[in-house]
Design an enzyme around this catalytic site. Structure first.
Site, mmCIF file in Angstrom:
data_model
loop_
_atom_site.group_PDB
_atom_site.id
_atom_site.type_symbol
_atom_site.label_atom_id
_atom_site.label_comp_id
_atom_site.label_asym_id
_atom_site.label_seq_id
_atom_site.Cartn_x
_atom_site.Cartn_y
_atom_site.Cartn_z
ATOM 1 N N ASP A 120 45.220 2.021 34.778
ATOM 2 C CA ASP A 120 45.540 3.282 34.255
ATOM 3 C C ASP A 120 45.972 4.190 35.540
ATOM 4 O O ASP A 120 45.752 4.519 36.461
ATOM 5 C CB ASP A 120 44.189 3.159 34.812
ATOM 6 C CG ASP A 120 43.424 4.204 33.146
ATOM 7 O OD1 ASP A 120 44.159 4.287 32.101
ATOM 8 O OD2 ASP A 120 42.740 4.514 33.154
ATOM 9 N N HIS A 127 43.445 17.023 31.402
ATOM 10 C CA HIS A 127 42.473 16.317 31.573
ATOM 11 C C HIS A 127 42.235 16.564 33.040
ATOM 12 O O HIS A 127 41.603 17.121 33.628
ATOM 13 C CB HIS A 127 42.590 14.423 31.385
ATOM 14 C CG HIS A 127 41.528 14.471 32.293
ATOM 15 N ND1 HIS A 127 40.071 14.151 31.233
ATOM 16 C CD2 HIS A 127 41.520 12.904 32.828
ATOM 17 C CE1 HIS A 127 39.435 12.908 31.737
ATOM 18 N NE2 HIS A 127 40.378 12.663 32.757
ATOM 19 N N GLU A 193 36.573 7.591 27.865
ATOM 20 C CA GLU A 193 37.528 7.892 28.484
ATOM 21 C C GLU A 193 38.730 7.465 26.655
ATOM 22 O O GLU A 193 39.145 6.208 26.856
ATOM 23 C CB GLU A 193 38.259 7.558 29.833
ATOM 24 C CG GLU A 193 37.848 8.371 30.745
ATOM 25 C CD GLU A 193 38.394 7.635 31.560
ATOM 26 O OE1 GLU A 193 37.793 8.600 32.844
ATOM 27 O OE2 GLU A 193 38.895 6.788 32.384
ATOM 28 N N GLU A 195 42.198 6.670 25.372
ATOM 29 C CA GLU A 195 43.548 6.526 26.697
ATOM 30 C C GLU A 195 44.300 5.844 25.119
ATOM 31 O O GLU A 195 44.196 5.620 24.357
ATOM 32 C CB GLU A 195 43.427 5.966 27.238
ATOM 33 C CG GLU A 195 42.510 6.471 28.107
ATOM 34 C CD GLU A 195 42.312 5.760 29.636
ATOM 35 O OE1 GLU A 195 43.450 5.113 30.254
ATOM 36 O OE2 GLU A 195 41.630 5.767 30.536
ATOM 37 N N ASP A 227 38.411 3.623 28.227
ATOM 38 C CA ASP A 227 38.115 2.973 29.421
ATOM 39 C C ASP A 227 36.843 3.746 29.570
ATOM 40 O O ASP A 227 36.572 4.355 30.310
ATOM 41 C CB ASP A 227 39.462 3.537 30.017
ATOM 42 C CG ASP A 227 39.085 3.358 31.956
ATOM 43 O OD1 ASP A 227 38.779 2.131 31.967
ATOM 44 O OD2 ASP A 227 39.923 3.501 32.994
ATOM 45 N N ARG A 231 30.238 7.778 35.580
ATOM 46 C CA ARG A 231 30.865 9.195 36.645
ATOM 47 C C ARG A 231 29.935 9.292 37.672
ATOM 48 O O ARG A 231 30.168 9.478 38.993
ATOM 49 C CB ARG A 231 30.661 10.312 35.925
ATOM 50 C CG ARG A 231 31.546 10.555 34.244
ATOM 51 C CD ARG A 231 33.223 10.711 34.535
ATOM 52 N NE ARG A 231 33.909 10.372 33.376
ATOM 53 C CZ ARG A 231 35.067 10.351 33.550
ATOM 54 N NH1 ARG A 231 35.992 10.102 34.728
ATOM 55 N NH2 ARG A 231 35.733 10.812 32.460
ATOM 56 N N GLN A 234 30.913 6.957 39.887
ATOM 57 C CA GLN A 234 32.681 6.662 40.733
ATOM 58 C C GLN A 234 32.687 8.082 41.591
ATOM 59 O O GLN A 234 33.640 7.990 42.630
ATOM 60 C CB GLN A 234 33.000 6.954 39.368
ATOM 61 C CG GLN A 234 34.444 7.970 39.413
ATOM 62 C CD GLN A 234 35.327 7.993 37.935
ATOM 63 O OE1 GLN A 234 34.770 8.268 36.842
ATOM 64 N NE2 GLN A 234 36.467 8.324 38.017
ATOM 65 N N LYS A 247 34.622 2.047 37.430
ATOM 66 C CA LYS A 247 35.489 2.205 36.158
ATOM 67 C C LYS A 247 35.468 -0.041 36.248
ATOM 68 O O LYS A 247 36.502 -0.450 34.922
ATOM 69 C CB LYS A 247 36.715 2.071 36.374
ATOM 70 C CG LYS A 247 36.739 3.848 37.022
ATOM 71 C CD LYS A 247 37.665 4.722 35.963
ATOM 72 C CE LYS A 247 37.877 5.550 35.722
ATOM 73 N NZ LYS A 247 37.582 6.543 34.952
ATOM 74 N N THR A 251 36.518 -2.188 29.449
ATOM 75 C CA THR A 251 37.630 -1.509 29.426
ATOM 76 C C THR A 251 38.196 -2.207 28.040
ATOM 77 O O THR A 251 38.217 -3.396 27.467
ATOM 78 C CB THR A 251 38.938 -1.571 29.442
ATOM 79 O OG1 THR A 251 38.562 -1.163 31.519
ATOM 80 C CG2 THR A 251 40.129 -0.732 29.423
ATOM 81 N N GLU A 352 34.671 16.792 29.893
ATOM 82 C CA GLU A 352 34.666 17.348 29.809
ATOM 83 C C GLU A 352 34.118 18.123 28.701
ATOM 84 O O GLU A 352 34.004 19.237 28.534
ATOM 85 C CB GLU A 352 36.776 16.931 29.602
ATOM 86 C CG GLU A 352 37.429 16.791 30.372
ATOM 87 C CD GLU A 352 38.432 16.654 30.076
ATOM 88 O OE1 GLU A 352 39.946 17.195 30.267
ATOM 89 O OE2 GLU A 352 38.822 14.846 29.663
#
Length: 407
Positions: A120, A127, A193, A195, A227, A231, A234, A247, A251, A352
């Site tokens: 990834d 971002h 996420e 992607e 994904d 948070r 992480q 993570k 996915t 975000e």
């Protein structure tokens, strides 16, 4: 509507027109999974059609993954695409194809390929800048290496799941900024996420880098990727070695693989890169794709990221992935990292969109920050072709289920 003619009756708003023809693996009732091509709201069951036309390699379409087909390489991919295009355009093929058209609503889609390795990246400047501003407000948002190489990490292939698979809320260690020690429990900051994933077909040899101009010789096509990210897990674990349990739990990818050839008319120039990249990342034909994503949370659209402004191209990602001699295998997947644009409504993650929960979204009349149990996230995307039509990439869907006890 697609620009290509076909004898197959298509819905007016179908993402899968006759110039798309993505490949996937489906299961019909209790039968064995096999390969099909999507067109409109139907699937062409390719194994019996290929067999009837005595196509070389027809047995590959009867297998439960695309890997053997992907391993054939670009000449075979292009020949197969030409054959598919002829099947849906040529009225003379109708008698062979029509008995093997299956409604997409009647099948269960499977993981389209056996995933070898998963990498990834972190290729969106918007971002990376947003996260830098969130977590390093007193420093430059981009770290010194970011514009010199495509930053990435090696993910977990075994937890890649097909669209529609429920996502169990992960548990792990998390530490509040004002706490003296970490605690253990379900993630409270579960995120998405948005992607784009690249599917490797032709493998490479250990010790042999792949140059940027060989990208299309190795990559067959693309899938949508969500994904999922915890948070809070992480944030506590990622220093000094990067993403791990925050993570690796799941996915999700879309079930249909859209070929690079189908996407060719949506190619756009790569945005300017400053400072200039090192020679192994430079090339005269570096490009992105004009792809629009739509993110829907519980039936409410929350974002529309744009891919075309992504800083690092897929060819550069592959070149960097292998420049140290690392090999790629058939079925390897590498993803762009979160796709975000310059505007708030183009951000590809909840961290975000809510600015780390400071600015909640309003979803169906309720404040929403990170994902709650039973939330359903649907990501769709489409490319814009040179004549302004849409070429769909399908969708990737996941619903959050409560964490499971570790006792």
């Amino acid at each position: 509507m697609s620009s290509a003619a076909t004898w197959i009756d298509l819905p007016a708003d179908s993402p899968f027109g006759p110039d798309n023809l993505p490949l996937g693996v489906f299961r019909l009732n209790g039968e064995e999974p096999r390969v099909g091509a999507a067109i409109g709201d139907q699937i062409i069951d390719l194994a019996p059609v290929a067999s009837a036309q005595m196509l070389d390699g027809s047995q590959l379409f009867a297998r439960p993954s695309l890997n053997d087909f992907l391993a054939l390489g670009r000449p075979a991919w292009r020949a197969t695409r030409e054959w598919l295009l002829d099947l849906v355009r040529n009225e003379n093929d109708r008698d062979v194809v029509e008995p093997h058209l299956i409604p997409r609503s009647a099948v269960t889609m499977q993981l389209p390929f056996e995933v070898g390795d998963y990498v990834d990246f972190y290729a969106s400047e918007h971002h990376a800048t947003n996260l830098g501003r969130l977590f390093r407000p007193d420093s430059e948002p981009l770290l010194p290496n970011w514009k010199h190489l495509p930053v990435g990490y090696h993910g977990r292939a075994g937890t890649i799941v097909v669209s529609g698979t429920d996502i169990v809320r992960p548990s792990g260690q998390r530490k509040a900024p004002d706490a003296a020690a970490p605690t253990f429990g379900p993630s409270q900051r579960l995120d998405i996420e948005v992607e784009l994933g690249y599917v490797v077909g032709t493998p490479s040899q250990l010790g042999t880098p792949i140059p940027v101009d060989a990208f299309e010789d190795h990559v067959y096509g693309v899938v949508l990727v969500n994904d999922w990210s915890a948070r809070d897990l992480q944030a506590w674990e990622y220093v000094p070695l990067g993403p791990f349990l925050g993570k690796s739990f799941a996915t999700s990818i879309s079930p249909w693989v859209v070929s690079l050839d189908a996407l060719a008319t949506a190619a756009v120039p790569l945005p300017p890169q400053d400072p200039p990249v090192l020679p192994y990342l430079a090339g005269g034909n570096l490009q992105n794709y004009d792809i629009t994503f739509e993110v829907v949370l519980n039936g409410h659209r929350i974002s529309m990221p744009q891919y075309k402004d992504t800083y690092w191209s897929p060819a550069q990602m592959l070149a960097h992935l292998t420049v140290n001699g690392a090999s790629v295998r058939t079925g390897d997947l590498y993803a762009s990292g979160t796709i975000s644009g310059p505007d708030k409504h183009q951000r590809g993650s909840l961290i975000e969109l809510t600015w780390n929960a400071r600015d909640p979204l309003i979803v169906n009349g309720q404040e929403h920050t990170f994902l709650e149990d039973n939330d359903k996230v649907t990501i769709t995307a489409w490319a814009t072709t040179e004549n302004g039509t849409r070429l769909g990439l399908g969708e990737v869907v996941g619903t959050i289920r409560p964490a499971q006890s570790c006792s």
